[in-house]
Design an enzyme around this catalytic site. Sequence first.
Site, PDB file in Angstrom:
ATOM      1  N   ASP A 162      20.025 -20.432  39.310  1.00 14.68           N
ATOM      2  CA  ASP A 162      19.416 -19.125  39.572  1.00 14.68           C
ATOM      3  C   ASP A 162      19.737 -18.668  41.001  1.00 14.68           C
ATOM      4  OD1 ASP A 162      18.217 -19.284  37.008  1.00 14.68           O
ATOM      5  OD2 ASP A 162      16.662 -20.573  37.849  1.00 14.68           O
ATOM      6  N   HIS A 191      12.328 -21.884  35.645  1.00 14.36           N
ATOM      7  CA  HIS A 191      13.687 -21.624  35.167  1.00 14.36           C
ATOM      8  C   HIS A 191      13.676 -21.115  33.729  1.00 14.36           C
ATOM      9  CE1 HIS A 191      17.990 -21.785  34.729  1.00 14.36           C
ATOM     10  NE2 HIS A 191      17.858 -22.550  33.650  1.00 14.36           N
TER      11      HIS A 191
HETATM   12  N1  NAD Z   1      18.795 -26.110  34.431  1.00 16.48           N
HETATM   13  C1  NAD Z   1      19.708 -25.193  34.187  1.00 16.48           C
HETATM   14  O1  NAD Z   1      19.880 -24.259  34.993  1.00 16.48           O
HETATM   15  C2  NAD Z   1      20.572 -25.275  32.968  1.00 16.48           C
HETATM   16  C3  NAD Z   1      21.744 -24.516  32.902  1.00 16.48           C
HETATM   17  C4  NAD Z   1      22.553 -24.637  31.777  1.00 16.48           C
HETATM   18  C5  NAD Z   1      22.184 -25.481  30.722  1.00 16.48           C
HETATM   19  N2  NAD Z   1      21.035 -26.202  30.829  1.00 16.48           N
HETATM   20  C6  NAD Z   1      20.626 -27.115  29.762  1.00 16.48           C
HETATM   21  O2  NAD Z   1      21.378 -28.331  29.877  1.00 16.48           O
HETATM   22  C7  NAD Z   1      21.406 -28.989  28.587  1.00 16.48           C
HETATM   23  C8  NAD Z   1      22.812 -29.435  28.226  1.00 16.48           C
HETATM   24  O3  NAD Z   1      23.654 -28.317  28.080  1.00 16.48           O
HETATM   25  P1  NAD Z   1      25.202 -28.496  27.687  1.00 16.48           P
HETATM   26  O4  NAD Z   1      25.766 -27.140  27.595  1.00 16.48           O
HETATM   27  O5  NAD Z   1      25.842 -29.531  28.555  1.00 16.48           O
HETATM   28  O6  NAD Z   1      25.049 -29.097  26.212  1.00 16.48           O
HETATM   29  P2  NAD Z   1      26.126 -29.978  25.400  1.00 16.48           P
HETATM   30  O7  NAD Z   1      25.664 -29.991  23.994  1.00 16.48           O
HETATM   31  O8  NAD Z   1      27.506 -29.499  25.684  1.00 16.48           O
HETATM   32  O9  NAD Z   1      25.980 -31.412  26.048  1.00 16.48           O
HETATM   33  C9  NAD Z   1      24.828 -32.166  25.935  1.00 16.48           C
HETATM   34  C10 NAD Z   1      25.210 -33.625  25.877  1.00 16.48           C
HETATM   35  O10 NAD Z   1      23.999 -34.377  25.738  1.00 16.48           O
HETATM   36  C11 NAD Z   1      24.324 -35.475  24.892  1.00 16.48           C
HETATM   37  N3  NAD Z   1      23.127 -36.073  24.321  1.00 16.48           N
HETATM   38  C12 NAD Z   1      22.422 -35.697  23.228  1.00 16.48           C
HETATM   39  N4  NAD Z   1      21.419 -36.562  22.996  1.00 16.48           N
HETATM   40  C13 NAD Z   1      21.482 -37.486  23.974  1.00 16.48           C
HETATM   41  C14 NAD Z   1      20.728 -38.631  24.275  1.00 16.48           C
HETATM   42  N5  NAD Z   1      19.687 -39.002  23.513  1.00 16.48           N
HETATM   43  N6  NAD Z   1      21.076 -39.367  25.352  1.00 16.48           N
HETATM   44  C15 NAD Z   1      22.125 -39.008  26.115  1.00 16.48           C
HETATM   45  N7  NAD Z   1      22.883 -37.926  25.882  1.00 16.48           N
HETATM   46  C16 NAD Z   1      22.572 -37.186  24.816  1.00 16.48           C
HETATM   47  C17 NAD Z   1      25.245 -34.879  23.830  1.00 16.48           C
HETATM   48  O11 NAD Z   1      25.962 -35.899  23.145  1.00 16.48           O
HETATM   49  C18 NAD Z   1      26.125 -33.992  24.702  1.00 16.48           C
HETATM   50  O12 NAD Z   1      27.279 -34.660  25.141  1.00 16.48           O
HETATM   51  C19 NAD Z   1      20.793 -27.974  27.606  1.00 16.48           C
HETATM   52  O13 NAD Z   1      19.437 -28.294  27.404  1.00 16.48           O
HETATM   53  C20 NAD Z   1      20.903 -26.653  28.356  1.00 16.48           C
HETATM   54  O14 NAD Z   1      19.964 -25.695  27.929  1.00 16.48           O
HETATM   55  C21 NAD Z   1      20.232 -26.110  31.920  1.00 16.48           C
HETATM   56  O1  LMR Z   2      20.344 -19.853  29.553  1.00 19.46           O
HETATM   57  C1  LMR Z   2      20.364 -21.003  29.142  1.00 19.46           C
HETATM   58  O2  LMR Z   2      19.853 -21.355  28.068  1.00 19.46           O
HETATM   59  C2  LMR Z   2      21.068 -22.050  29.975  1.00 19.46           C
HETATM   60  C3  LMR Z   2      20.637 -22.085  31.388  1.00 19.46           C
HETATM   61  O3  LMR Z   2      19.268 -22.316  31.513  1.00 19.46           O
HETATM   62  C4  LMR Z   2      21.073 -20.891  32.201  1.00 19.46           C
HETATM   63  O4  LMR Z   2      20.289 -20.394  33.023  1.00 19.46           O
HETATM   64  O5  LMR Z   2      22.235 -20.467  32.065  1.00 19.46           O
END
Ligand code: NAD
Ligand code: LMR
Length: 342
Positions: A162, A191
């Site tokens: 953010d 967030h």
């Molecule tokens: N905080 C933030 O600002 C922010 C920003 C973007 C995404 N996110 C969040 O981050 C998370 C991951 O996003 P992504 O795009 O990398 O998803 P993704 O699906 O590409 O990757 C997630 C990974 O987690 C793994 N996984 C699933 N279960 C698991 C377990 N029990 N133990 C270990 N690993 C496991 C999957 O195999 C995969 O490789 C989502 O919840 C998304 O909403 C947060």
């Molecule tokens: O928007 C989402 O679900 C992923 C992440 O939290 C973001 O801010 O991009």
Amino acid sequence: MVKVAVLGAAGGIGQPLSLLLKTNTSITGLGLYDIVNTPGVAADLSHIATPAKVEGHLQPDDGLNKALTGAELVIIPAGVPRKPGMTRIHAYFQIPTYSDDLFKINAGIVRTLAEGIAATCPKAFVLVISNPVNSTVPIVAEVLKSKGVFDPKRLFGVTTLDVVRASTFVAELINDRSAAPSVVVPVVGGHSGVTIVPLLSQSSHPLPSGVDIDALVHRIQFGGDEVVKAKDGAGSATLSMAYAGYEFALKVIKAIKGEKGIVAPSFVSLSADPAGGEALTKELGTSLEFFSSRVELGPEGVAKIHPLGTINEAEKKLIAAAIPDLQTNIQTGFTFIKKPTL
Ligand SMILES: NC(=O)c1ccc[n+]([C@@H]2O[C@H](COP(=O)([O-])OP(=O)(O)OC[C@H]3O[C@@H](n4cnc5c(N)ncnc54)[C@H](O)[C@@H]3O)[C@@H](O)[C@H]2O)c1
Ligand SMILES: O=C(O)C[C@H](O)C(=O)O
């Protein structure tokens, strides 16, 4: 010696985040854990000519424990990203049943990983990326508490994306993209949606008159939607998140190595503050157990949680609008641990 464990290391965020960590010469070990593909990711990264020794572990064969052994920093991007058309609320909060939603999946994943941290590296600094951050951070806290190892100074919800978005969008509006890395806009609250509160009145770079502040606030609050929509079913922000996660991790590493004056917004327990977040609570007019505010980092993690400072009337309204959602989201995390089968 700094070993960093990445849990969810084979994912959309996990892979580029692990790459950035591998490029850092002060990191000496990388423990990569996922339920799929970590041996390949680790083999690939291990050919990069930097000091970090890279290990890839899978779930069978005690992989979580191996990845976490000796880790000082644990970063958690494991979990399911949201899909087009879902707000974070729709994706993650199907209260009161949690049925078939992403919340239940991610909450369960994060709970298991937190149990691993409690067992293997209870003193590690834990950076939670998995959504919904407003609830997954309380979940990690509750698990660590239940195991008697919770240190609020060491648990962080990563809200840096953010902040990164706010810097980028402000630089665009002042028509100076080269300023983006130096634009500082505190983004506080939480967030998701309206819990994301940019304090544009405190921007290091004043906005030109005529800028539509409401539109800018909305863009920062719902920046994630832009990416989800553009990816059209292929997930949410991964590359910008890896950048943001790396930026925050570096700040924590620098602080634990003794560098002074490091301040960054993060979603933390107010109990981490030496004064219990008293000044912030007074400003908010209510007591919240977690809040993202500017956090001063030190060798033990959170050294101080800064209050909001001077904010304008519009920002006061944004804060007031964020509070009910934050309360609900935090309670949802707590309830998941108390009653996981709702
Ligand atoms: N905080 C933030 O600002 C922010 C920003 C973007 C995404 N996110 C969040 O981050 C998370 C991951 O996003 P992504 O795009 O990398 O998803 P993704 O699906 O590409 O990757 C997630 C990974 O987690 C793994 N996984 C699933 N279960 C698991 C377990 N029990 N133990 C270990 N690993 C496991 C999957 O195999 C995969 O490789 C989502 O919840 C998304 O909403 C947060
Ligand atoms: O928007 C989402 O679900 C992923 C992440 O939290 C973001 O801010 O991009």
